[in-house]
Write a protein that holds these residues in place. Structure first.
Motif, PDB file in Angstrom:
ATOM      1  N   GLY A  55       2.736  -0.674  -5.589  1.00  0.00           N
ATOM      2  CA  GLY A  55       1.680  -1.566  -6.081  1.00  0.00           C
ATOM      3  C   GLY A  55       0.326  -0.903  -6.084  1.00  0.00           C
ATOM      4  O   GLY A  55      -0.705  -1.565  -6.195  1.00  0.00           O
ATOM      5  N   ARG A  58      -1.150   0.014 -11.269  1.00  0.00           N
ATOM      6  CA  ARG A  58      -0.785  -1.173 -12.039  1.00  0.00           C
ATOM      7  C   ARG A  58      -0.848  -0.859 -13.518  1.00  0.00           C
ATOM      8  O   ARG A  58      -1.358   0.174 -13.926  1.00  0.00           O
ATOM      9  CB  ARG A  58      -1.724  -2.322 -11.677  1.00  0.00           C
ATOM     10  CG  ARG A  58      -1.787  -2.506 -10.154  1.00  0.00           C
ATOM     11  CD  ARG A  58      -2.542  -3.726  -9.763  1.00  0.00           C
ATOM     12  NE  ARG A  58      -1.730  -4.913 -10.015  1.00  0.00           N
ATOM     13  CZ  ARG A  58      -2.217  -6.138 -10.075  1.00  0.00           C
ATOM     14  NH1 ARG A  58      -3.499  -6.343  -9.942  1.00  0.00           N
ATOM     15  NH2 ARG A  58      -1.421  -7.160 -10.309  1.00  0.00           N
ATOM     16  N   VAL A  71       6.837  -6.886  -7.688  1.00  0.00           N
ATOM     17  CA  VAL A  71       5.477  -6.431  -7.352  1.00  0.00           C
ATOM     18  C   VAL A  71       4.559  -6.410  -8.572  1.00  0.00           C
ATOM     19  O   VAL A  71       3.335  -6.485  -8.438  1.00  0.00           O
ATOM     20  CB  VAL A  71       5.469  -5.036  -6.672  1.00  0.00           C
ATOM     21  CG1 VAL A  71       6.121  -5.086  -5.315  1.00  0.00           C
ATOM     22  CG2 VAL A  71       6.109  -3.983  -7.537  1.00  0.00           C
ATOM     23  N   LEU A  79      -1.237  -8.009  -3.239  1.00  0.00           N
ATOM     24  CA  LEU A  79      -0.582  -6.725  -2.979  1.00  0.00           C
ATOM     25  C   LEU A  79      -0.987  -6.121  -1.641  1.00  0.00           C
ATOM     26  O   LEU A  79      -0.186  -5.449  -0.982  1.00  0.00           O
ATOM     27  CB  LEU A  79      -0.910  -5.732  -4.098  1.00  0.00           C
ATOM     28  CG  LEU A  79      -0.028  -5.827  -5.341  1.00  0.00           C
ATOM     29  CD1 LEU A  79      -0.622  -5.019  -6.486  1.00  0.00           C
ATOM     30  CD2 LEU A  79       1.384  -5.344  -5.046  1.00  0.00           C
ATOM     31  N   ARG A  83       1.703  -4.908   0.975  1.00  0.00           N
ATOM     32  CA  ARG A  83       1.899  -3.509   1.378  1.00  0.00           C
ATOM     33  C   ARG A  83       1.869  -3.385   2.896  1.00  0.00           C
ATOM     34  O   ARG A  83       2.688  -2.700   3.499  1.00  0.00           O
ATOM     35  CB  ARG A  83       0.793  -2.627   0.785  1.00  0.00           C
ATOM     36  CG  ARG A  83       1.060  -2.134  -0.593  1.00  0.00           C
ATOM     37  CD  ARG A  83       0.262  -0.872  -0.902  1.00  0.00           C
ATOM     38  NE  ARG A  83      -1.162  -1.042  -0.743  1.00  0.00           N
ATOM     39  CZ  ARG A  83      -1.966  -1.513  -1.689  1.00  0.00           C
ATOM     40  NH1 ARG A  83      -1.474  -1.841  -2.865  1.00  0.00           N
ATOM     41  NH2 ARG A  83      -3.249  -1.642  -1.481  1.00  0.00           N
TER      42      ARG A  83
END
Lengths: 236, 381
Positions: A55, A58, A71, A79, A83
């Protein structure tokens, strides 16, 4: 159990010469309980793929599922805690915080999650002990060798028991002996029935530590084979 | 995470010290120069500051600043006394006169003639002698710095005979006052004597000092005096502001100190901003690693703000401490141009606010780089 499932992942970047397609519809899987290596020549898209899985990058099309969570559909603010809770990182350049001791570095993900320092340090210390660094927990990164720093990075990646471990060239900055030792420890500590481990590498000497080896080239996944077969092929 | 912020900050000792010392130096420069400027401005209205019994000053319409008085008839005092709202009013005389010592040394002095009966506007601090001695024949009180100027190498003492305007004067007291704008020795005496020393024939006054009646504002009473007498009248604060405005307009002191203070500000901004920015940028990779791990931007912002606040507070304390030490050493001296200089609490606070703002501003600029850094940077070797 499906850990990471990538389907038709494509990404392109704008360059002066026009759009550059780095991933061209990659289908990739990293099952839980296994160590999957992502191998291939420099520039083939390995690091781009794990950046998308984490992530951190993007804008890709296709779908990327990490233990059932897509994700690509998570917002930037979603995110960050995702994470922190689910992913452990090991970087080629270790990226340890220079002012923190080995134990403090290893404790960072726990502290960031709200664990009190004493508890976090205790847990990090125990993990460093398993990694053979019991005598070095109070040392700063500059007082440790490359192999020792990478072991601290392993502790940092695993201390919060993430479901996904992403390793980017973990042995690239190490000599052969240290690299083998680090891979041995990774294999021993990282592989867990509830965890998927993805290791990006272009070092054929470490293929033997993998359960599966996925070969990439020019933005495409070419083939997937088991670790022993890949190691034998790499040796020749 | 605050602990991590401190560890990152303190780890790089050289940069950490450069930051703290840069902030301390900027604080010292800004606070010290501002305080000296403020003290100089105060010295330009020394007479008004010291005659604090009166809250109204009355003068000729032509007067622009306290150091350039114009003479009025003694009868003016009664006109002021008869104005409604005035509790009391006394004459005040001020002039430049020549003082000659027994050895023939001459010196210009500021001659201040206070009301003979009340001694309003006489010096408040008399180091040697007594204020009542001013009632003796030919009595004068001179300030310590002035005494040292007219009788060098002589210990502070009373009893010396001098001449002012070719008339005998006896030093009966040594006063302690801050420096005046002109830098001339300040000689206090009774007004009746002062006009003789100045060889005046019409028994003039230069100001009328008055006190507003209880419950009346000095500004309102001053306006009434001006209306009734046709003279210029100000509250003490108003006349002080008017005199300082004149000094700022005509002396160039504002420009001189302004440039120095501005340099302090620029140096402060440059040193603090640049060093802190470089510090954050050089730690960009570490912050990127934290972001990749899952540390939110808000927490990183908190870490950097903590670092900025810590170094700015520490640097400020060192700088303001050094500036305070400077004034503590020089201010109590009886002679010398820095005597009586002080740091106003507003300068303490203002400098602190400025330093914290500059550091936080550079923190904001640095933070932009940190917050926008691509966490995928950590995957690059």
């Amino acid at each position: 159990m499906p850990g990471v499932v990538c389907e038709h992942v494509t990404i392109e970047f704008a360059t002066a010469a026009g759009p550059l397609r780095v991933l061209k519809g990659v289908d990739f899987q990293a099952p839980a309980g296994q160590m999957t290596m992502l191998v291939g020549p420099s520039g083939c898209g390995k690091t781009t793929l794990i950046s998308i899985i984490a992530g951190l990058l993007r804008g890709a099309t296709g779908s990327v599922s990490v233990f059932g969570r897509d994700v690509t559909s998570l917002s930037a603010s979603e995110l960050v805690p995702f994470r922190l809770a689910n992913i452990g990182f090991i970087f080629q350049q270790y990226n340890l915080l220079a002012g923190l001791s080995a134990a403090e570095n290893a404790a960072v993900p726990l502290v960031a999650s709200g664990t009190p320092w004493p508890t976090a340090l205790q847990k990090a210390g125990a993990l460093l002990d398993k990694l053979g660094l019991a005598k070095h927990i109070d040392k700063l990164p500059r007082q440790l060798s490359g192999g020792q720093q990478q072991r601290v990075a392993i502790a940092r990646a695993l201390v919060h028991e993430p479901r996904l471990l992403l390793c980017d060239e973990p042995t690239a900055a190490l000599d052969g002996k240290s690299g083998q030792a680090v891979m041995g420890l990774l294999r021993e500590l990282a592989v867990h029935p509830d965890r998927a481990a993805i290791v990006v590498t272009h070092d054929p000497r470490v293929y033997a530590y993998a359960d599966r080896v996925a070969h990439m080239e020019d933005g495409l996944l070419l083939k997937v084979e088991d670790g022993k077969t890949a190691a034998l092929a790499g040796a020749h | 995470m605050i602990r991590i912020a401190f560890k990152i900050l303190l780890h790089d000792t050289a940069k950490y010290l450069a930051l703290v010392m840069g902030i301390a130096f900027a604080t010292l420069l800004i606070s010290q120069q501002s305080a000296i400027f403020h003290s100089v401005m105060e010295s330009s209205t020394r007479d008004i500051i010291e005659a604090n019994e009166a809250d109204i000053w009355v003068m000729k319409p032509s007067v622009e600043t306290v150091d350039q008085p114009d003479q009025m008839s003694e009868l003016t005092v009664n006109r002021v006394r008869s104005t409604p709202g005035v509790e009391w009013a006394v004459p005040y005389y001020q002039a430049i006169a020549q003082l000659r010592t027994s050895s023939g040394r001459t010196k210009s002095v500021t001659l201040i003639g206070v009301d003979d009966s009340s001694l309003v506007a006489a010096p408040h601090t008399v180091l040697i002698g007594s204020l009542n001695d001013l009632r003796r024949p030919d009595a004068i009180i001179i300030d310590a710095a002035g005494f040292a100027a007219i009788l060098p190498d002589t210990p502070l003492r009373t009893g010396d005979i001098v001449e002012i305007g070719q008339r005998r004067a006896e030093i009966v007291g040594i006063s302690h006052t801050g420096p005046s704008w002109s830098g001339l020795p300040r000689v206090h005496t009774r007004r009746s004597l002062a006009v003789e020393y100045a060889r005046e024939t019409l028994n003039p006054v230069t100001y009328v000092l008055a006190r507003s009646a209880s419950g009346r504002s000095p500004e309102a009473v001053a306006n009434e005096i001006a209306t009734v007498t046709g003279l210029q009248a100000h509250s003490r604060a108003g006349f002080k502001a008017k005199s300082q405005e004149w000094v700022l307009t005509y002396s160039g002191v504002a420009e001189n100190f302004g440039i120095t203070i501005l340099m302090g500000v620029i140096i402060g901004v440059a040193i603090v901003g640049q060093t802190f920015y470089m510090f954050s940028v050089e730690n960009l990779r570490q912050f990127a690693a934290l972001k990749a791990i899952g540390v939110s931007n808000a927490r990183i912002l908190g870490m950097i703000s903590t670092q900025a606040l810590f170094v700015s507070c520490l640097g400020y304390c060192l700088g303001i401490g050094a500036a305070s030490l400077f004034f503590a050493l020089f201010s109590p001296q009886l002679t010398g141009g820095l005597r009586g200089m002080f740091m106003d609490p507003a300068i303490f606070i203002g400098t602190g606010v400025f330093i914290v703002c500059v550091t936080l501003l550079s923190c904001v600029i640095s933070v932009r780089r940190v917050l926008t850094v691509d966490p995928a940077l950590v995957f690059r070797s």
